[in-house]
Write a protein that holds these residues in place. Structure first.
Motif, PDB file in Angstrom:
ATOM      1  N   ALA A 214     -16.111  -9.832   3.186  1.00 58.68           N
ATOM      2  CA  ALA A 214     -16.071  -8.478   2.877  1.00 58.68           C
ATOM      3  C   ALA A 214     -15.024  -8.640   1.579  1.00 58.68           C
ATOM      4  O   ALA A 214     -14.084  -9.405   1.790  1.00 58.68           O
ATOM      5  CB  ALA A 214     -15.222  -7.490   4.134  1.00 58.68           C
ATOM      6  N   ILE A 215     -15.070  -7.857   0.512  1.00 59.23           N
ATOM      7  CA  ILE A 215     -14.412  -7.720  -0.365  1.00 59.23           C
ATOM      8  C   ILE A 215     -13.151  -6.677  -0.250  1.00 59.23           C
ATOM      9  O   ILE A 215     -13.629  -5.398  -0.039  1.00 59.23           O
ATOM     10  CB  ILE A 215     -15.083  -7.472  -2.000  1.00 59.23           C
ATOM     11  CG1 ILE A 215     -16.059  -8.502  -1.836  1.00 59.23           C
ATOM     12  CG2 ILE A 215     -13.844  -7.552  -2.786  1.00 59.23           C
ATOM     13  CD1 ILE A 215     -16.929  -8.509  -3.175  1.00 59.23           C
ATOM     14  N   ILE A 216     -11.946  -7.078  -0.363  1.00 55.72           N
ATOM     15  CA  ILE A 216     -10.809  -6.168  -0.093  1.00 55.72           C
ATOM     16  C   ILE A 216      -9.896  -6.099  -1.116  1.00 55.72           C
ATOM     17  O   ILE A 216      -9.438  -7.012  -1.710  1.00 55.72           O
ATOM     18  CB  ILE A 216      -9.991  -6.626   1.453  1.00 55.72           C
ATOM     19  CG1 ILE A 216     -11.077  -6.735   2.675  1.00 55.72           C
ATOM     20  CG2 ILE A 216      -8.848  -5.504   1.717  1.00 55.72           C
ATOM     21  CD1 ILE A 216     -10.820  -7.016   3.861  1.00 55.72           C
ATOM     22  N   GLY A 217      -9.171  -4.830  -1.122  1.00 56.83           N
ATOM     23  CA  GLY A 217      -8.164  -4.517  -2.029  1.00 56.83           C
ATOM     24  C   GLY A 217      -6.810  -3.774  -1.273  1.00 56.83           C
ATOM     25  O   GLY A 217      -6.980  -3.431  -0.480  1.00 56.83           O
ATOM     26  N   SER A 218      -5.760  -4.078  -1.613  1.00 64.82           N
ATOM     27  CA  SER A 218      -4.547  -3.350  -1.167  1.00 64.82           C
ATOM     28  C   SER A 218      -3.893  -2.625  -2.304  1.00 64.82           C
ATOM     29  O   SER A 218      -3.699  -2.763  -3.320  1.00 64.82           O
ATOM     30  CB  SER A 218      -3.658  -4.520  -0.660  1.00 64.82           C
ATOM     31  OG  SER A 218      -4.047  -5.541  -0.055  1.00 64.82           O
ATOM     32  N   LEU A 219      -3.183  -1.582  -1.495  1.00 64.62           N
ATOM     33  CA  LEU A 219      -2.493  -0.491  -2.372  1.00 64.62           C
ATOM     34  C   LEU A 219      -1.384   0.302  -1.506  1.00 64.62           C
ATOM     35  O   LEU A 219      -1.664   0.011  -0.080  1.00 64.62           O
ATOM     36  CB  LEU A 219      -3.313   0.956  -2.850  1.00 64.62           C
ATOM     37  CG  LEU A 219      -4.528   0.630  -3.933  1.00 64.62           C
ATOM     38  CD1 LEU A 219      -5.051   2.005  -4.364  1.00 64.62           C
ATOM     39  CD2 LEU A 219      -4.063  -0.087  -5.249  1.00 64.62           C
ATOM     40  N   ILE A 220      -0.108   0.524  -2.085  1.00 66.31           N
ATOM     41  CA  ILE A 220       0.933   1.068  -1.456  1.00 66.31           C
ATOM     42  C   ILE A 220       1.253   2.291  -1.753  1.00 66.31           C
ATOM     43  O   ILE A 220       1.647   2.554  -3.092  1.00 66.31           O
ATOM     44  CB  ILE A 220       2.107  -0.176  -1.283  1.00 66.31           C
ATOM     45  CG1 ILE A 220       1.738  -1.280  -0.804  1.00 66.31           C
ATOM     46  CG2 ILE A 220       3.263   0.651  -0.737  1.00 66.31           C
ATOM     47  CD1 ILE A 220       2.816  -2.725  -1.043  1.00 66.31           C
ATOM     48  N   CYS A 221       1.182   3.296  -1.099  1.00 68.12           N
ATOM     49  CA  CYS A 221       1.706   4.624  -1.142  1.00 68.12           C
ATOM     50  C   CYS A 221       1.318   5.137  -2.396  1.00 68.12           C
ATOM     51  O   CYS A 221       0.297   5.499  -2.585  1.00 68.12           O
ATOM     52  CB  CYS A 221       2.867   4.676  -0.822  1.00 68.12           C
ATOM     53  SG  CYS A 221       3.633   6.526  -0.491  1.00 68.12           S
TER      54      CYS A 221
END
Lengths: 348, 348
Positions: free
Chosen positions: B189-196
Motif C-alpha cells: 500500500a502507498i501511504i502519505g503523512s500529514l499533520i493537522c
C-alpha cells in the motif's frame, strides 16, 4: 466596511438536440429579467449555455457539430454575434454584468469550451477564459456509453487562469497583495472563471486564489454519476446517480471556496435533455468560509440569488490562508514538475 | 481483486498540562489493544500524541517547553526512547503498524512537529514526516489570545512529502505509475503523512496523489473556531465553535480524499484540556470517493475502525483523476513560482 454585491446564478433546465438557439436565448433573457428584478448586478449562466450539451453525441454530420459553436474572432465579437446578441443587448440595457459559457470557434478554426465576462456598463467583453481541464473521451469507450466526448470537440484552453477586476461592480476595491484600499480608481472585485470539470481540480482554483480572487464563477454540465464509465451503467436509480454527482459538485465548490477564501457562483445546465440524458442542478452561491448560502431547488430554469459581502474574504486571507505567511512552495515542486503518477521511493 | 486493510484511528480525549506521559501512554496502549481486538492492522494516533497540545502555552520556563519534546537522533530512536517505548513495544508484540505524532528534538537541537510510521512486523520506523504547514503565531496577537504558538516552537518541516510503501500491510500491491500488479515483492500500500493544518492545503495532498497514494494519514489538534483570532472570542457557544471547526475538518478530509482518489484516516486529540481549552473530535476514516465511512462519536478516548478496500482507489485514478491524461501542469506555474498574493493584471 462592507462590500456588498448582489449576484445570481441563472440555471437552465432541459435543452434538447432540436431546441433552437432563439428559444434558449429567450429563456435566458427571462432569467436575466428575473435576476434583475431581484437586484442582481452580476448574473452567471452555465457552460455551453446556448445549446444542448452537444459533446454527448458522436456526430455523423460534421456540419451538425459545427452548428453548436459560435464564431468568435476575438475581442468583443461574441457579444455582437447575431446568434446570441439579444442576450448581451439586454445586459447592456439593464446595466448588469453577465458571465456565459459557449462553444467557441476561432477565426483560425480552433474549437474551445469558453466563457466570457461581459460588463453591462461598458458594453464590453472584459475577460475570456478557455476551459483547461477538458474531460471525457475522443471516442466512446464502448458503443452507446453515456460519456462526454469533450476531448473530441475541444482543445485544451490556452489562456491560463487570469484573474481580472470588474469595473464598477462594487466600490471600495482592495489591492490583492496588501489588502489596502485601492485608491487609483482602477480596481474592483477580483474575479476568476472556471468551467465544469475545472472545479474539481485544486490546481484551477489556486492560481486565482494567489491573485487575490474574491469571486470565482463556474458554469457546468454534469450528468448523474455512473458507477464505472468503462462499463454499461450499473442499475442505480436516477436519484442516487444525481445525489452522487451533486455530492462531488458541492464538495468541490465548498472546499475550494474555503481554501481560497473566496465566494463562488456555479450555474448549471440541468434536467432531462432529449428525454433521456440527465444533468444535475445544484447551481449555488458559496461563501468564503465554504458554506452554501443559496442553492437551486429545481432541475429547471431557476434564478439563485444572494447578497454577498466580499469583505468576508479577508478573514481567511489574512489568517489561516494568508499565503505569504503560510504557503511553502519550496515543497510543492512535484505539482508543476510532474503531470502523471510517479513511483514513490522505496524506503526498504 | 479486493485489497482489504483493517484500519483504525485512535482518538485521545483530554490530556492536561500536568498529565504524565506514562498515564497518556497507558491510555494509548488501551486504545491499541481495543483496535487490535477489532482486527486492526494499522492504528493512527494524533499529532503530538504523548502530551497536552503545549503550543497553546507561552512558557516562562524553557525547561517546561523542552519537556514536551522527545529526543530523536534519527533512525529508529523514537521507538527506543524510554519515554514512549512501551507503545512501540506493544505494537511490535501485536505485529501491527502504528502512526504517531510527537514533538521532535533532533540531536542538533532543532524542533519539529513530527510523525513516524512504525512497522510492527519489522519493528522499525520506516517513514518520518515533519509538518510543513506550521500555523499560528510566534507571539500571541493579544494577551490571553486562544491561539497556537506553533511558529514559536516548531521549524518548518524539511522532509517534503515523501510517500512510502508499508511492507506486509497488504498483499497484491500495485505500481503507482501503471496500476499494474507489482510482482517484485517490494511494494505494498502507498501511504502519505500529514499533520493537522497540512490537511487544509491542497498542495500537501497532491504530492502524495502524484505518487499514487492510496491512504493518507493525518493527526490533528484543532480547537473550536473563534470568529476572528485577532479579537477576543466573540460570544459563540462551545457547540457552534466546535461545529464550525468540524465543518472545515470534514471538508478538507473529504475533498482531498476525493480529489486524490485515496482513503484517509484522521486521528485527533480532543476534549477539554486543563478544563478550559476545547479541542474538536471528529476522527474519521474517509473513502476514496470522499464519503465519511466511520467517525468518532465522542470527544474522548475512542477507536474509530473500518475495513477498507484499497482497490476502490483505482476507479478515480484511472478515470476523472487520471493525472497523466487530465492534469495540465503547464498552466499551474504560479503555484510553485509564487508564495503570496500577486495583483491580477489590469484588463482595462
Amino acid at each position: 466596511m462592507p462590500r456588498i454585491v448582489k449576484v445570481a446564478a441563472a440555471q437552465i433546465g432541459a435543452v434538447h438536440r432540436d431546441s433552437s438557439r432563439d428559444s434558449t436565448i429567450s429563456r435566458m433573457i427571462d432569467l436575466l429579467n428575473t435576476a434583475v428584478s431581484k437586484g442582481a448586478q452580476l448574473i452567471v449562466f452555465p457552460e455551453c449555455a446556448f445549446t444542448t450539451f452537444f459533446p454527448r453525441y458522436l456526430f455523423s454530420d460534421p456540419a451538425e457539430m459545427e452548428s453548436y459553436f459560435e464564431d468568435d474572432a476575438g475581442g468583443n465579437s461574441i457579444a455582437d454575434s447575431k446568434n446570441v446578441k439579444p442576450l448581451f443587448d439586454k445586459a447592456r440595457e439593464a446595466g448588469v454584468d453577465i458571465w456565459v459559457g459557449y462553444g467557441e470557434r476561432t477565426s483560425s478554426g480552433q474549437h474551445f469550451n469558453t466563457a466570457v465576462y461581459f460588463c453591462g456598463k461598458t458594453g464590453e467583453v472584459i475577460s475570456k477564459y478557455r476551459k483547461v481541464h477538458v474531460p471525457g473521451f475522443v471516442n466512446p469507450p464502448f458503443p452507446g456509453a453515456e460519456v462526454h466526448l469533450e476531448k473530441r470537440y475541444f482543445e485544451t484552453g490556452d489562456l491560463g487562469f487570469e484573474a481580472f477586476r470588474a469595473p464598477g461592480l462594487i466600490p471600495n476595491a482592495l489591492k490583492a497583495n496588501t489588502g489596502e484600499e485601492d485608491t487609483d480608481g482602477k480596481g474592483d472585485a477580483i474575479i476568476g472563471s472556471l468551467i465544469c470539470n475545472d472545479r474539481r481540480w485544486p490546481e484551477s482554483w489556486r492560481p486565482y486564489g494567489l491573485q487575490g480572487a474574491e469571486l470565482v464563477l463556474v458554469g457546468f454540465n454534469t450528468n448523474g454519476k455512473a458507477d464505472d464509465i468503462y462499463k454499461p451503467r450499473q442499475p442505480i436509480s436516477l436519484e442516487d446517480a444525481r445525489e452522487q454527482a451533486l455530492f462531488h459538485h458541492r464538495l468541490s465548490m465548498q472546499y475550494n471556496s474555503y481554501a481560497n477564501s473566496c465566494f463562488s457562483i456555479s450555474a448549471g445546465r440541468c434536467g432531462m435533455d432529449d428525454g433521456k440524458f440527465d444533468l444535475i442542478g445544484g447551481s449555488s452561491i458559496v461563501d468564503s468560509d465554504g458554506h452554501i448560502i443559496a442553492e437551486a431547488k429545481t432541475v429547471d430554469d431557476e434564478v439563485v440569488f444572494a447578497e454577498i459581502d466580499l469583505e468576508e474574504c479577508r478573514k481567511g486571507k489574512k489568517d489561516i490562508f494568508n499565503f505569504a505567511v503560510n504557503r511553502q512552495p519550496q515543497t510543492y515542486g512535484i505539482i508543476t514538475a510532474q503531470k502523471g503518477y510517479v513511483e514513490p521511493k522505496l524506503l526498504f
